[in-house]
Write an enzyme that holds these catalytic residues in place. Structure first.
Site, short mmCIF file in Angstrom:
data_model
loop_
_atom_site.label_atom_id
_atom_site.label_comp_id
_atom_site.label_asym_id
_atom_site.label_seq_id
_atom_site.Cartn_x
_atom_site.Cartn_y
_atom_site.Cartn_z
N ASN A 251 25.87 30.76 15.96
CA ASN A 251 26.25 32.17 15.78
C ASN A 251 25.14 32.99 15.15
OD1 ASN A 251 28.90 31.68 16.80
ND2 ASN A 251 29.45 30.82 14.80
N ARG A 252 23.92 32.51 15.25
CA ARG A 252 22.74 33.19 14.70
C ARG A 252 22.82 33.37 13.19
NH1 ARG A 252 21.42 31.57 18.92
NH2 ARG A 252 20.16 32.61 20.50
#
Length: 219
Positions: A197-198
């Site tokens: 999810n960065r």
């Protein structure tokens, strides 16, 4: 329409890595680098040339340039690489010694980013390293007037062959006067670990006199 397999906007990796917290980091960035570099080297061939790093320099008026070089040594003083002092990076470092280094260890979802100042190493250190280079690489350092325009590859090969005749295998090749090492002394070092999810970990060491402060950056 572009092929989706060739569309960079559609290219995504979902990183799955161990979370890094500040308490797990070494006291100094070079100690932490030693840990990560060891893991990169021992990654069973996953990373090609783990000592490869991108060196970014800039002219006095701010025009940047980048290239990949090989780190040849490191210790608490900094990172050392070798080049022709008359090359573009050599000229830019002479005018503006502020540089940045990047170790792109993508298969481990890791990067190390260094900012600091570059300065030439002593001639004794340069000569000691030059003696460890393969004979052909020693000749290549003489044959190539790095970053200058050359009419053709055949001219470069001719220079090399002339040097090979002058210094045959087994004969000592002198160190070129305009060839040598730079040591990059870090002022900051950021350790980047990719996550899903960065929500990546970015831990940065900042020099404060003789010690270091660790801070976390938003990904």
């Amino acid at each position: 329409m572009p092929n989706i397999h060739h569309d960079p906007a559609a290219m995504r990796e979902h990183y799955r890595s161990e979370i890094i917290d500040e308490a797990s980091l070494a006291l100094s960035p070079m100690q932490q680098f030693r840990r990560w570099f060891k893991q990169a080297v021992e990654s069973e061939g996953v990373i090609f040339e783990p000592n490869a790093m991108i060196v970014a320099t800039a002219t006095p008026d701010g025009r940047p340039s980048t290239r990949t070089v090989l780190m040849k040594s490191y210790d608490e003083r900094g990172f050392v690489f070798y080049t022709n002092y008359a090359s573009r990076k050599g000229r830019e470092i002479a005018a503006n010694p502020q540089v940045s280094l990047l170790f792109p260890w993508h298969p481990l979802a890791r990067q190390v980013v260094v900012t600091g100042t570059a300065a030439r190493v002593g001639r004794d250190e340069t000569a000691a390293y030059f003696r460890t280079r393969p004979h052909g690489s020693q000749l290549g350092a003489w044959a190539s007037e790095q970053s200058t325009v050359i009419p053709s590859r055949s001219e470069l090969l001719q220079r090399y062959e002339e040097l090979a005749a002058r210094y045959p295998e087994g004969e000592q090749v002198p160190v070129p006067p305009e060839w040598g090492g730079y040591r990059v002394v870090p002022e900051t070092m950021e350790f980047w670990q990719g996550h899903g999810n960065r929500l990546h970990d970015r831990l940065r060491y900042v020099r404060e006199g003789e010690s270091w402060r660790i801070e976390r950056l938003c990904p």
